[in-house]
Design an enzyme around this catalytic site. Structure first.
Site, short mmCIF file in Angstrom:
data_model
loop_
_atom_site.label_atom_id
_atom_site.label_comp_id
_atom_site.label_asym_id
_atom_site.label_seq_id
_atom_site.Cartn_x
_atom_site.Cartn_y
_atom_site.Cartn_z
N ASP A 213 -2.34 10.68 -2.56
CA ASP A 213 -2.55 9.66 -3.58
C ASP A 213 -2.91 10.27 -4.91
O ASP A 213 -2.84 9.60 -5.94
CB ASP A 213 -3.65 8.70 -3.12
CG ASP A 213 -3.19 7.82 -1.98
OD1 ASP A 213 -2.88 6.65 -2.24
OD2 ASP A 213 -3.12 8.30 -0.84
N ARG B 238 0.85 -1.18 0.00
CA ARG B 238 0.00 0.00 0.00
C ARG B 238 0.90 1.24 0.00
O ARG B 238 2.10 1.15 0.18
CB ARG B 238 -0.96 0.01 1.20
CG ARG B 238 -0.43 -0.62 2.43
CD ARG B 238 -0.22 0.23 3.65
NE ARG B 238 -0.16 1.66 3.51
CZ ARG B 238 0.95 2.37 3.62
NH1 ARG B 238 2.11 1.77 3.81
NH2 ARG B 238 0.92 3.66 3.54
N GLN C 298 -2.66 2.25 9.97
CA GLN C 298 -1.34 2.36 9.31
C GLN C 298 -0.36 3.17 10.14
O GLN C 298 0.84 2.91 10.13
CB GLN C 298 -1.50 2.97 7.92
CG GLN C 298 -2.25 2.10 6.93
CD GLN C 298 -3.71 2.49 6.83
OE1 GLN C 298 -4.33 2.88 7.82
NE2 GLN C 298 -4.27 2.40 5.64
#
Length: 351
Positions: free
Chosen positions: A242, A55, A201
């Protein structure tokens, strides 16, 4: 300020190409198990991207590039044009694995471009392009780390969100690269990391990764961020992205938008660090970004233990959009864009 000791502050590699397979550090098992998953074909890479085995936008792009190399093993073609036609279904499956991160489509577009005009050596060209994507990402991260750190006054505290380090890239990291560089140069004294629900995360990856480099982070609950800002312990919020739009809006892990709002209220600076491959000048604003929604069941528990009542509903968007008006600086390897807007983005990315 001191130079950066990259060997000290850049020890982790989440993606390993063995020559016949792709090995991905399984980030779902960290920090308690350090285990690599072997992907022997492109569909295994696509499944690993979707399942969050790998990821982070840059890492996803790099993994997909190697997935294209693996797909080529199953194709017989005389030249690049014929190979591309045969590879296209596999490339589409890779592209569909995570729709929000622009690096995925960008990397696959580069792999398609490598095939254009290629002759009988098309497989070798494809592999060289994947290697180049990884090497360029590492160099870009080190460059933007130095650029971003230069904006931070010595003695500062920073707050980050999600994981944007070596685990999310080819190495060193984007926002975490800025933090690594800032610590190495004596600019950053305190590092805070939000836990980043629902996949944690920040708690599982960021604090573990920083500790590998001898940096002592402080973990906070996501809900504690505004209180931390009010305390005066942090001067910057440093996050990744992103996707960066043509007007400077940015998509990042869910929870980023509220940090930007809180930072503005408390007079803190807000920095987005991402490689130029994350910039999408074809997307005019954040309103046009497809926001990925994952299984609502991810919200019902932690570590396999259910914490929510039965028969409840949930909404699970995994990204949000931070308007450019709330961003003080976007940092890429090409330079710093202060107070980003459409004009500033066009000046930085005229092509």
């Amino acid at each position: 300020m001191t130079d950066i000791d990259f060997d000290r502050y850049d020890r982790i590699r989440p993606i390993r190409w063995t020559g016949d397979a792709l090995e991905l550090l399984d980030q779902r098992r960290l920090p308690f198990q350090v285990e690599y998953v072997r992907c022997g074909d492109s569909d295994a890479v696509a499944a690993a991207i979707h399942a969050l085995t790998v990821r982070g936008a840059p890492a996803i792009g790099i993994a997909a590039a190697w997935g294209a190399v693996l797909a080529a093993r199953e194709v017989e073609a005389a030249d690049g044009v014929a190979a591309l036609a045969a590879l296209e279904p596999a490339l589409q499956r890779l592209n569909a694995a995570r729709p929000t991160a622009v690096n995925l489509a960008w990397a696959l577009a580069r792999m398609r471009g490598a095939l254009a005009g290629a002759g009988a050596d098309w497989r070798a060209r494809l592999e060289r392009e994947a290697q180049a994507i990884a090497e360029e990402d590492l160099a870009a991260n080190r460059r933007m780390g130095a650029l971003g750190a230069a904006l931070i006054a010595p003695g500062s505290g920073v707050l980050t969100h999600c994981n944007t380090g070596s685990l999310a890239t080819a190495g060193f990291g984007t926002a975490l690269g800025v933090i690594r560089a800032g610590v190495a140069q004596g600019r950053i004294d305190r590092v805070y990391a939000g836990e980043t629900r629902p996949w944690l995360q920040g708690a599982r990856l960021t604090v573990w990764e920083l500790e590998q480099d001898g940096i002592a982070p402080t973990l906070i609950a996501d809900a504690a961020a505004s209180h931390l800002m009010k305390s005066g312990q942090v001067q910057w919020v440093v996050v990744g992205a992103d996707r960066i739009c043509a007007n400077g809006d940015t998509a990042n892990k869910i929870g980023t938008y509220q940090l930007a709002i809180a930072a503005r209220h408390h007079g803190l600076k807000f920095m987005v660090a991402a490689p130029s491959s994350t910039v999408d000048m074809a997307t005019p604003s954040g309103d046009a970004i497809e926001i990925e929604e994952r299984d609502p069941g991810e919200l019902f528990g932690v570590g396999g233990v259910r914490t929510a009542a039965e028969n409840v509903g949930a909404w699970n968007p995994v990204f949000d959009v931070t308007p450019h008006e709330l961003i003080d600086a976007i940092v890429t390897e090409r330079g710093v864009i202060e107070r980003p807007d459409a004009a500033a983005m066009r000046a930085a990315f005229p092509g």
